[in-house]
Design an enzyme around this catalytic site. Structure first.
Site, PDB file in Angstrom:
ATOM      1  CD  GLU A 216      52.251  44.334  31.145  1.00  0.00           C
ATOM      2  OE1 GLU A 216      53.084  45.480  30.491  1.00  0.00           O
ATOM      3  OE2 GLU A 216      51.865  44.986  32.228  1.00  0.00           O
TER       4      GLU A 216
ATOM      5  CG  HIS B 112      41.095  41.490  34.179  1.00  0.00           C
ATOM      6  ND1 HIS B 112      40.681  42.577  33.427  1.00  0.00           N
ATOM      7  CD2 HIS B 112      42.432  42.557  34.838  1.00  0.00           C
ATOM      8  CE1 HIS B 112      41.415  43.790  33.530  1.00  0.00           C
ATOM      9  NE2 HIS B 112      41.901  43.641  34.581  1.00  0.00           N
TER      10      HIS B 112
END
Ligand SMILES: Cc1ncc(C[n+]2csc(CCOP(=O)(O)OP(=O)(O)O)c2C)c(N)n1
Length: 658
Positions: free
Chosen positions: A397, A464
């Site tokens: 990322e 999540h």
């Protein structure tokens, strides 16, 4: 030290000599000025000049270089005017950052240099982006990025080399192995024998050269650059050298054994090269004396101008204006046919139409190519736009967000998809320190939209389901949008992509397939910074966004006696103060609702602003209802308890009774 001039002409040899002399003479002067207290801090590159100068001389002037704090030779070899360079160090207006950032922390596209942020490693991801932009535009160029040996311990280095390897990016990853990272010797920093060996781990080439031998450096980089322009790929180049002075001047070198200093003093890159040229008869003593005198004169002239400069006069408006790249949004009106779309289809539509509208837009994310992304938002995109614009990324990322800035420098727009908003932590530094600050620091925009599949309600546990918009809400330079319905999802995404500033685009996963609406098929945008009044009433203002809009509507439908303004903020940064104020003036009571946890959430800021600016309109304290101040639990019963929905009605009643 053995020099081998190979095929290089006397002129090349002389030019390299002049180039290596310049940073050395500047540094000698700076050390004097430091002792006189006329400059504040100095990071010395004495002993390492051959690397900066050799590399910069080997590249074409329009090829980007991303230097570190010891690479003065990059700046001087790119012929940056001394007065501006010195003014930059002094923090005056004539410098490259309007006094906003210090020393070598600046970039200039005029000279194709992108200076570092203090964090060292993030430079590498940016280099990847610049190289990718060149590849996409079919330009045969290389990009060079500097690292200290210490900086290679950062994950950023690893990620960027890995991305460059996988994407065959023409990047020279230069490691100046100078024995120490601040006071930490190599043995406590890494265990590889040579950084060239690291190449094996990434499946790329690695070479190790004598970084104090300018001809070896120049020849290596000239040869590599020529090769990489034709056959793009990354190469790690270790340049063995030594740091002859303290990490910064004040910290000294007491921890360095004396013998080590003496050994490396004998390998001084400037003295040895000068001696070689004199022995070879390429130059004579008169040439040396004349050149030194000329450069010293140039330095004095530069200093004279730089020291005349005064510090910037602070102008709050200018400071605030420069946070963003100037952009006046021209809203594209919605028209034409309409059809029913789910929230997720609206995002996909907006993305596809933006790809059609901007042929320089590139999408990057994990599994977004043939697989279509874990939520299938980019399904079919590869077939339509090709793999060079719809790019699967490694799980890197930070490097990818950094590459977004690099692409921007190359005038390429990008969208980076976080697989889940939670994983943005891995790219956090690039967003808040690099993308967000680039324009304010040196006028470089970051034309990047980071898509953030966010939120709870799907029993997906603590990693999540998080709402993390508040992490970014606090960071000047960013813009944040957070749609609650398909119409806004498409229009805000298109608007964010149009804007050359960095965006966080939050998309609630729970809404993907639960929300449907009839929306325009054609491309349109929504005004950034404008809230939407979802319902009107005079009893209370519920200020919210995302899932909160749906919770508010649901609760209000069970309380028909309550007449409420429901404001969907839609944009969180900048948020719509005008709409909020107008509503508070109508109702006198405010409930701020968000899915994010309470403490330090966006609601706190809005509540504070209302108290300060709408105090006279208030009939009750501003109240907030938000998630519990705990991480998000997995089990559905716990998750529902965590979320604010169950507490919304009670809080609303409490407020109305006040
Ligand atoms: C992420 C991060 N951690 C710590 C620092 C503080 N720091 C600045 S330079 C430096 C040492 C860097 O060593 P190296 O990369 O070998 O470069 P050198 O200074 O030797 O040229 C440290 C620890 C920093 N700037 N950034």
């Amino acid at each position: 030290m053995k020099f081998n001039r190979k095929r290089y002409s006397d002129d090349t040899l002389k030019s390299l000599y002049e180039s290596i002399l310049r940073p050395r003479l500047i540094e000698e002067k700076m050390l004097i000025l430091l002792r006189q207290n006329r400059i504040s801090k100095w990071f010395s590159g004495i002993g390492q000049e051959a690397i900066s100068v050799g590399l910069t001389s080997a590249l074409d002037p329009e090829e980007y270089i991303l230097p570190m704090h010891r690479n003065l030779g990059v700046f001087t070899t790119r012929n940056m005017p001394f007065d501006r360079l010195f003014a930059q160090w002094q923090g005056t207006m004539m410098g490259y950052t309007k006094g906003r950032d210090r020393s070598f922390h600046f970039g200039t596209n005029e000279h194709h240099i992108v200076g570092m942020i203090s964090h060292l490693g993030p430079q590498n991801g940016v280099a990847d982006g610049i190289a990718l932009a060149d590849l996409l535009k079919g330009e045969k160029k290389v990009t060079a990025v500097f690292n200290g040996d210490g900086g290679t311990s950062e994950g950023d280095f690893h990620e960027a080399v890995n991305v460059a390897a996988v994407w065959d990016l023409p990047v020279l990853f230069i490691i100046e192995n100078n024995g120490y990272g601040l006071s930490t010797p190599s043995i406590e920093q890494f265990r590889c024998k040579s950084f060239a060996d690291k190449g094996i781990g990434y499946g790329i080439e690695g070479v190790s050269i004598d970084g104090n031998n300018i001809l070896e450096v120049y020849d290596t980089f000239s040869t590599l650059a020529k090769d990489l322009r034709e056959k793009p790929r990354p190469v790690i180049v270790e340049c063995r050298t030594f740091r002859m002075r303290g990490h910064e001047e004040a910290s000294g070198t007491k921890y360095v054994p004396k013998e080590l200093m003496e050994t490396w003093a004998k390998k001084d890159p400037v003295e040895n090269y000068e001696k070689y040229l004199l022995e070879e008869g390429v130059i004579d003593q008169k040439f040396v004396d004349t050149l030194r005198k000329k450069i010293k004169k140039e330095i004095e002239a530069g200093l004279e101008v730089a020291f005349q400069e005064t510090h910037p006069v602070a102008d709050t408006n200018v400071e605030l204006e420069d946070v963003h790249s100037p952009f006046t949004q021209q809203v594209v009106a919605a028209g034409g046919n309409q059809s029913e779309k789910r929230f997720i289809d609206a995002i996909s539509d907006g993305l596809r139409q933006s790809m059609e509208r901007f042929d320089n837009l590139v999408l990057m994310g994990q599994d977004i190519a043939e697989y279509g992304g874990v939520f299938k938002i980019t399904e079919g995109f590869v077939e339509k736009f090709g793999r060079s614009r719809v790019r699967n990324t490694p799980i890197c990322e930070s490097a990818i967000v950094g590459a977004g800035l690099g692409l921007s420098i190359g005038k390429v727009k990008s969208m980076v998809e976080m697989q889940f908003a939670d994983f943005v932590t891995e790219g956090f530094n690039q967003i808040v320190n690099n993308l967000a600050k680039a324009h304010w620091r040196w006028g470089q925009n970051a034309d990047v939209v980071v898509r953030m599949p966010t939120g709870a309600g799907t029993a997906a546990g603590p990693f999540h389901s998080q709402s993390n918009e508040a992490w970014f809400f606090h960071t000047p330079g960013l813009k944040i949008v957070y749609p609650s319905n398909p119409y806004d999802a498409k229009g805000l995404l298109c608007a964010a992509i149009e804007d050359p500033n960095p965006y966080l685009y939050f998309e609630h996963k729970f809404l993907y397939r639960t929300e449907k609406a009839t929306i325009p098929d054609d491309y349109y945008t929504i005004e950034i910074g404008k809230a939407k009044l979802i319902s009107e009433g005079t009893d209370v203002s519920i200020i919210t966004y995302g899932m909160g809009v749906h919770w508010a509507k649901e609760i209000l439908s069970s309380m028909p006696e309550v007449k409420a303004d429901v404001i969907d903020l839609r944009t969180l940064l900048p948020w719509d103060k005008e709409a909020v104020q107008a509503s508070v003036e109508r109702t006198g009571r405010v409930l701020i609702l968000h899915e994010d946890t309470l403490t330090g959430g966006v609601g706190g800021e809005i509540a504070a602003w209302i108290s300060e600016h709408c105090f006279k309109s208030l009939d009750a304290p501003v109240m907030r209802v938000a998630s519990l101040d705990t991480p998000i639990p997995f089990a559905p019963t716990l998750e529902q308890n965590f979320l604010p929905k169950g507490r919304l009605k009670g809080k609303l009643e409490e407020l109305l009774k006040f």
